[in-house]
Design a protein around this motif. Structure first.
Motif, short mmCIF file in Angstrom:
data_model
loop_
_atom_site.label_atom_id
_atom_site.label_comp_id
_atom_site.label_asym_id
_atom_site.label_seq_id
_atom_site.Cartn_x
_atom_site.Cartn_y
_atom_site.Cartn_z
N SER A 187 -12.29 -11.61 43.30
CA SER A 187 -11.46 -12.81 43.14
C SER A 187 -11.72 -13.82 44.26
O SER A 187 -11.75 -15.03 44.02
CB SER A 187 -9.98 -12.44 43.08
OG SER A 187 -9.56 -11.81 44.28
N ILE A 247 -6.64 -12.70 44.02
CA ILE A 247 -6.32 -14.11 43.85
C ILE A 247 -6.46 -14.42 42.36
O ILE A 247 -7.55 -14.34 41.80
CB ILE A 247 -7.27 -14.99 44.68
CG1 ILE A 247 -7.15 -14.64 46.16
CG2 ILE A 247 -6.96 -16.47 44.46
CD1 ILE A 247 -8.23 -15.27 47.03
N GLN A 301 -4.50 -19.40 45.86
CA GLN A 301 -4.08 -19.35 44.46
C GLN A 301 -3.47 -20.68 44.03
O GLN A 301 -3.76 -21.20 42.94
CB GLN A 301 -3.07 -18.21 44.28
CG GLN A 301 -2.74 -17.89 42.83
CD GLN A 301 -2.17 -16.48 42.70
OE1 GLN A 301 -2.78 -15.51 43.14
NE2 GLN A 301 -1.02 -16.37 42.08
N GLY A 326 -3.56 -10.00 47.12
CA GLY A 326 -4.40 -10.27 45.97
C GLY A 326 -4.35 -9.19 44.89
O GLY A 326 -3.53 -8.29 44.96
N ARG A 375 -6.48 -16.70 39.13
CA ARG A 375 -6.70 -18.07 38.65
C ARG A 375 -5.62 -18.44 37.64
O ARG A 375 -5.21 -17.63 36.81
CB ARG A 375 -8.08 -18.18 38.00
CG ARG A 375 -9.24 -17.85 38.92
CD ARG A 375 -9.64 -19.03 39.76
NE ARG A 375 -10.29 -20.04 38.94
CZ ARG A 375 -11.60 -20.06 38.66
NH1 ARG A 375 -12.39 -19.11 39.15
NH2 ARG A 375 -12.10 -21.00 37.92
N TRP A 413 -13.56 -17.45 43.88
CA TRP A 413 -12.85 -18.64 44.37
C TRP A 413 -13.77 -19.45 45.28
O TRP A 413 -13.86 -20.68 45.14
CB TRP A 413 -11.60 -18.21 45.15
CG TRP A 413 -10.63 -19.32 45.41
CD1 TRP A 413 -9.51 -19.63 44.70
CD2 TRP A 413 -10.70 -20.32 46.46
NE1 TRP A 413 -8.88 -20.73 45.23
CE2 TRP A 413 -9.59 -21.17 46.31
CE3 TRP A 413 -11.60 -20.56 47.49
CZ2 TRP A 413 -9.35 -22.24 47.17
CZ3 TRP A 413 -11.36 -21.63 48.34
CH2 TRP A 413 -10.25 -22.46 48.17
N SER A 457 -6.17 -23.46 43.73
CA SER A 457 -6.93 -23.35 42.48
C SER A 457 -6.16 -23.95 41.31
O SER A 457 -6.75 -24.59 40.43
CB SER A 457 -7.26 -21.88 42.19
OG SER A 457 -6.13 -21.16 41.76
#
Length: 621
Positions: free
Chosen positions: A325, A207, A170, A205, A209, A329, A173
Motif C-alpha cells: 500500500s 494505507i 490516506q 495500515g 485508497r 502510494w 490520496s
C-alpha cells in the motif's frame, strides 16, 4: 453499596480514560474484550449502512483515543478539514481555484505531519544554518494547558501521534483523487470519518485508497460461512506471527545484540540481522493479517499489504511485495508526478536540491552534500549527452528520489536516508544488471572483487572484508551460470537460478535493515549518533574474523531462537498454493473445530508472551 459504586466508577474510569500502560493493541486482552463488545453492538445494525458507518466512526475515534489520548483531536481536525475542502474542490469549475484548494489541503496535512514528525530535524537544521540555539516547543501542548488550566501537557518535547503517517497519506490520496475526478466526494462527514479512522488499520495500515474502500461503505453487510473461517484464520495467523515469531526472537536475542553489538561475536551479529528481517516482517505483516481478519468479520475488505516479500528475486520486485500500500502510494502520488519514466520535472530538481540540503544538515559535512549534487549533475549531463538512454536514466533518478523520500517517511535521521538510498541503489543496479551483456557482467564483478581486495589490504576496514566475501559469493555463482549459459544450457535449472537470486536479494535487503533497525525506537534528538554507532559496531563485528569454534556454542545457547528463525523462513518460502490450500481447509472446518483451534492457538501463543509488552514496530511511523 458505596464500595460497589466505587468499584463500578473505577472500572468505568479505567475503561474510558486514556492510559499509556493499557492501549488497545491487538496483542492485549483489552482489545479483544473491546472488539467483542463492539461486535455485539454492531451485529443488530450491520445492515443499516448509515447507522453502521456512524457507529464504527465513533468506535474508531474511541479506539484512537485509547491508543493516543488527546491526539484524537488531530484526527478529528484533518477529517473535518479534508471533508470540507474536497467538497469545495468538487463544487468548483475554476481550475485555479480547484488547485488552490488542493494545495491548501495538502499544506495543512503535511504541516501537521512535519510538525509532529520532523520538528527535531527542522530545529536542528535552523540551528546549524543560523547558529541559533532554538529548542523544540510543543505549541499544541501549550494551547491544551491554557484550556485545561494546568500543566498536564509537556511543552518541552513533541510526542509523535501513533499512525499519523498512515492516516495523513490516506487523506491526501482522497483529496488528490477528488481533484483528479477519479472519485466523487463523500456526502456525509460521518461516512468520510469512518473511511479515515477505521480502527483495524488506523495506526499501522495498510494505507487504503478511497476508490477501494469508500464504495464498501454503502454495500450491505455480508459474511459467508467460509469468509468467517478465513477471517478467523487471518487473525490467528497474525497473532502467531507477532507473538511467537516477532516478539520472542526479539526479546530473547535480537534486542540484546542491537543494544550492545560489541558484546557479541560476528556470527551473533550476523544472525541478529537475519533474525531482524524475519522479526520486522512477522511484526508488520502480523498486524496486517489481524487487521484484515477483524475488518472482514465486519464485512469490509482491506487490500493485501504483503506478498511473500522474501521470495523476491531482485530489489525492484521486493518493493512490489513489501508494504504494497505504501509502495503504490509513493508510485501514484510521488514517482509519477515527478515524471515517472517519461521525463524530469521541476519536482525532480527540487528534491535533488532538498535532499542535498538534508544530507548537509544530517552529516554536518559539505562533502556529503557536494557529492550528492555532483553525482546528480553527472547523471543529468549523461542523460543530455546520450538521448537514447535519457528515458532510462531519468526513470532511475525519479525512482531513487522516491526511495530516499520513502526512507524519510520513516523518520528524519541519517540511518533512514541510508536505508532508503541503499534500496534505491539496489533497484537501479538490478535494472542495469538485467540489461548488461555477460562479458560486462563478469568484468564488473572481477573488477569489484579486485578493488575490494586492494581496499582490504590497504585500508583494512571490516566493512570491506564483509563486502569482499559477499562479492566473491556472487562472482562464483555468476561464473557457474555463465559457464552453463556458454555450454548452451537450457532452462531446466531455472528454479535453481531463481533460488540463488532470492538468496542474494534477501541478503541485500537484510543488510539494509541494519540501518533501519539501528535508528528505530530512539529519541529523535539523539537518533543520528546512536544509530550510526550501532550500525558501525555491527559492521565491524561481522566484518572481523570469526571464531568458528564458538559457533556451535552460540547455536546451542540460542537453540530455540534459531529454530524459530529457520521455521519462520521455511514457512515463508512455502509455495503460495500450499498456503492457500491450508487457509481454505481451515475455513471449511466445522464451527466447533474452529473454536477448538482458536482455544489451542491462544494457549500456544500464551506460552510465548513476554513480560514486557512489545508494541508493533510500525506504530512509531
Amino acid at each position: 453499596m458505596s464500595e460497589l459504586l466505587g468499584a463500578i466508577a473505577t472500572f468505568l474510569r479505567h475503561t474510558f480514560e486514556f492510559s499509556e500502560s493499557s492501549p488497545l493493541l491487538f496483542t492485549q486482552f483489552y482489545f479483544w474484550a473491546f472488539f467483542a463488545i463492539v461486535y455485539a453492538l454492531f451485529a443488530p445494525i450491520a445492515r443499516r449502512t448509515h447507522l453502521r458507518n456512524a457507529f464504527l466512526f465513533f468506535v474508531s475515534l474511541f479506539f484512537y483515543y485509547k491508543t493516543s489520548g488527546i491526539f484524537v483531536l488531530i484526527l478529528m481536525f484533518v477529517t473535518c478539514s479534508d471533508f470540507l475542502i474536497a467538497r469545495r474542490i468538487h463544487a468548483s469549475d475554476d481550475p485555479r481555484r480547484r488547485k488552490a484548494w488542493l494545495i491548501t489541503s495538502i499544506t495543512i496535512d503535511l504541516f501537521l505531519l512535519c510538525y509532529f514528525k520532523y520538528a527535531y530535524f527542522f530545529t536542528d537544521m535552523v540551528n546549524d544554518i543560523f547558529g541559533t540555539q532554538l529548542a523544540v516547543h510543543d505549541y499544541f501542548a501549550e494551547i491544551g494547558n491554557l484550556f485545561a488550566g494546568d500543566g498536564r501537557f509537556l511543552v518541552d518535547q513533541i510526542v509523535l501521534p501513533v499512525g499519523i503517517s498512515f492516516f495523513t497519506f490516506q487523506i491526501i490520496s482522497y483529496t488528490v483523487d477528488v481533484y483528479k475526478k477519479k472519485i466523487e466526494p463523500v456526502s456525509n462527514v460521518l461516512d468520510f470519518g469512518f473511511y479515515v479512522s477505521f480502527f483495524p488499520q488506523l495506526v499501522a495500515g495498510p494505507i487504503v485508497r478511497a476508490s477501494e474502500f469508500i464504495p464498501q461503505l454503502y454495500k450491505p453487510f455480508f459474511l459467508s460461512r467460509r469468509q468467517f473461517g478465513v477471517a478467523v484464520f487471518w487473525i490467528l495467523n497474525g497473532l502467531i506471527k507477532k507473538i511467537v515469531l516477532s516478539d520472542y526472537i526479539a526479546v530473547n536475542f535480537i534486542d540484546r545484540v542491537f543494544d550492545n553489538p560489541l558484546l557479541f561475536t560476528g556470527f551473533e551479529n550476523f544472525m541478529a540481522l537475519i533474525g531482524y528481517s524475519l522479526q520486522v516482517y512477522a511484526d508488520f505483516s502480523g498486524y496486517t493479517d489481524i487487521a484484515i481478519g477483524v475488518a472482514m468479520l465486519m464485512g469490509f475488505y482491506l487490500p493485501k499489504n504483503f506478498n511473500s516479500p522474501y521470495k523476491a528475486p531482485n530489489a525492484s520486485n521486493f518493493w512490489k511485495r513489501w508494504h504494497i500500500s505504501l509502495s503504490m502510494w509513493l508510485q501514484t502520488y510521488l514517482y509519477i508526478p515527478l515524471g515517472g519514466n517519461r521525463n524530469a520535472s521541476f519536482g525532480t530538481f527540487f528534491w535533488i536540491g532538498l535532499i542535498s540540503l538534508i544530507a548537509l544538515i544530517l552529516t554536518s559535512s559539505l562533502w556529503a552534500s557536494a557529492t550528492i549534487l555532483g553525482i546528480a549533475a553527472a547523471v543529468i549531463a549523461t542523460a543530455r549527452l546520450y538521448p537514447e538512454k535519457r528515458k532510462k536514466i531519468i526513470a532511475n533518478i525519479n525512482a531513487f528520489i522516491t526511495m530516499l523520500l520513502g526512507g524519510l517517511w520513516h523518520g528524519a535521521s541519517w540511518n533512514f536516508m541510508i536505508w532508503g538510498g541503499l534500496n534505491g541503489v539496489g533497484m537501479i543496479v538490478f535494472k542495469f544488471w538485467r540489461d548488461m551483456r555477460w562479458r560486462w557482467r563478469m568484468a564488473w564483478l572481477y573488477g569489484t572483487c579486485l578493488l575490494l581486495m586492494v581496499l582490504c589490504v590497504t585500508v583494512g576496514a571490516p566493512v570491506f572484508n564483509m563486502l569482499l566475501v559477499w562479492m566473491i559469493c556472487i562472482t562464483l555463482g555468476t561464473n557457474v551460470r555463465f559457464i552453463y549459459h556458454m555450454l548452451g544450457g537450457k532452462k531446466d535449472y531455472a528454479w535453481l537460478a531463481n533460488a540463488w537470486a532470492v538468496t542474494q536479494t534477501f541478503i541485500f535487503i537484510t543488510f539494509t535493515r541494519l540501518f533501519f533497525r539501528s535508528g528505530s525506537n530512539l529519541d529523535p534528538a539523539t537518533a543520528n549518533e546512536v544509530a550510526w554507532n550501532t550500525a558501525k559496531n555491527m559492521v565491524n563485528q561481522i566484518g572481523s574474523g570469526w571464531s568458528l569454534s564458538t559457533i556451535p556454542d552460540v547455536c546451542a545457547a540460542y537453540y530455540n531462537v534459531f529454530l524459530l528463525i529457520v521455521l519462520g523462513m521455511i514457512i515463508h518460502w512455502l509455495p503460495d498454493r500450499w498456503k492457500r490450500r491450508y487457509r481454505i481447509a481451515f475455513a471449511r472446518l466445522p464451527l466447533a473445530a474452529i473454536v477448538s483451534l482458536c482455544i489451542a492457538t491462544a494457549l500456544f501463543v500464551y506460552q510465548f508472551i513476554t513480560a514486557d509488552l512489545q508494541a508493533f514496530i510500525y506504530f512509531q511511523f
